[in-house]
Design an enzyme around this catalytic site. Structure first.
Site, mmCIF file in Angstrom:
data_model
loop_
_atom_site.group_PDB
_atom_site.id
_atom_site.type_symbol
_atom_site.label_atom_id
_atom_site.label_comp_id
_atom_site.label_asym_id
_atom_site.label_seq_id
_atom_site.Cartn_x
_atom_site.Cartn_y
_atom_site.Cartn_z
ATOM 1 C CG ASN A 93 -1.635 1.473 1.525
ATOM 2 O OD1 ASN A 93 -2.418 1.881 0.736
ATOM 3 N ND2 ASN A 93 -0.994 2.139 2.613
ATOM 4 C CE1 TYR A 170 0.623 8.226 -6.377
ATOM 5 C CE2 TYR A 170 -1.211 8.457 -8.030
ATOM 6 C CZ TYR A 170 -0.811 8.041 -6.933
ATOM 7 O OH TYR A 170 -1.633 7.528 -5.971
#
Length: 282
Positions: A93, A170
């Site tokens: 995560n 990203y």
């Protein structure tokens, strides 16, 4: 109703805040023993303390892990197996959204490399060492434990649509996570190891709010949200719980969208009415 993760062992990266924190608490509430990891050890320890306080019947341990370092991830998997006896769930995560991440013209190479190191290499290493551990899992019918395990990788809706505000490194890193997840799912399916991505929509978490640091940036995102609100971290954690549990035993290689309908929308509804989050989430 029996707990969905009873006796299972979960390793969660980025346990100190946001999705990671909510998942750590939720998985523990469903009976999982949890290794809470974070680059901020104090934050991981705080998460573990909450677990111990609320769910004293489950085991929990906190350690510092920098997912940008392969040795840290390997060590974390080793700790989980040593402390709890096996690894059933790996939730990769942890990630970053760097404030200097921009478009192709303005993003510096060092920002690109750092983002890929954490968001992509870190997930690769997490998958690698989780797979090695899950291959050793033995079936235990008395505890409802199976061979193999479940790996969950946090991607993003921007891997499907592209970002409304420039964040090229990203976006590229999360797209790569989706592709890697699909391939790993195919390669390891017959070992009983399921690999899925979860794709959050825009969330009211510190990570995104620090990036959307102007009213203009927030509004640029908000116009794409059919529900008229940012999501909550617990809503993603509940999606991860489904993928971690035996409720999803026939699910692998998927891009699980938990985005409030964003990727389904061509235009958002007209009007001022906003659907508030359920009271249980706020």
């Amino acid at each position: 109703m029996p707990a969905r993760l009873q006796h299972k062992v979960a390793l969660i990266t980025g346990s100190g805040s946001g999705i990671g924190l909510e998942s750590t608490l939720l998985f523990a509430s469903e009976g999982a023993h949890v290794l809470a990891t974070d680059i901020n050890l104090q934050a991981a320890e705080s998460a573990a303390a909450l677990v111990s306080q609320r769910y004293p019947d489950v085991k929990v341990k906190a350690i510092k892990v920098d997912v940008g370092k392969e040795a840290d991830i390997k060590a974390a998997v080793d700790v989980a197996v040593k402390e709890f006896g096996r690894l059933d769930i790996m939730f990769n995560n942890a990630g970053i959204m760097h404030p200097e991440d921009d478009n192709a013209l303005n993003t510096e190479e060092k920002i690109w490399d750092l983002t890929m190191q954490i968001n992509l290499k870190g997930v690769w290493w997490g998958c690698k060492y989780a797979i090695l551990a899950m291959r050793e899992n033995k079936k235990d019918e008395s505890k409802g434990l199976k061979q193999g395990g479940s790996i969950i990788n946090t991607a993003s809706f921007v891997a499907i649509l592209g970002a409304a505000t420039p964040q090229l490194a990203y976006t590229a890193s999360k797209g790569a996570v989706l592709a890697m997840t699909r391939e790993l799912a195919m390669v390891h399916a017959r070992e009983g190891i399921r690999v899925n991505s979860i794709c959050p929509g825009p969330l009211k978490t510190p990570l995104l709010m620090e990036f959307l640091n102007t009213p203009e940036k927030k509004e640029r995102r908000m116009v794409h949200l059919p529900m008229g609100r940012f999501g909550e971290a617990i809503e993603i954690a509940r999606g991860a719980l489904f993928l971690a549990s035996d409720d999803s035993t026939y699910v692998t290689g998927t891009d699980f969208m938990v985005d409030g309908g964003l990727t389904a929308a061509y235009v958002t509804p007209v009007g001022d009415q906003v659907v508030d989050p359920p009271k249980s989430l706020v």
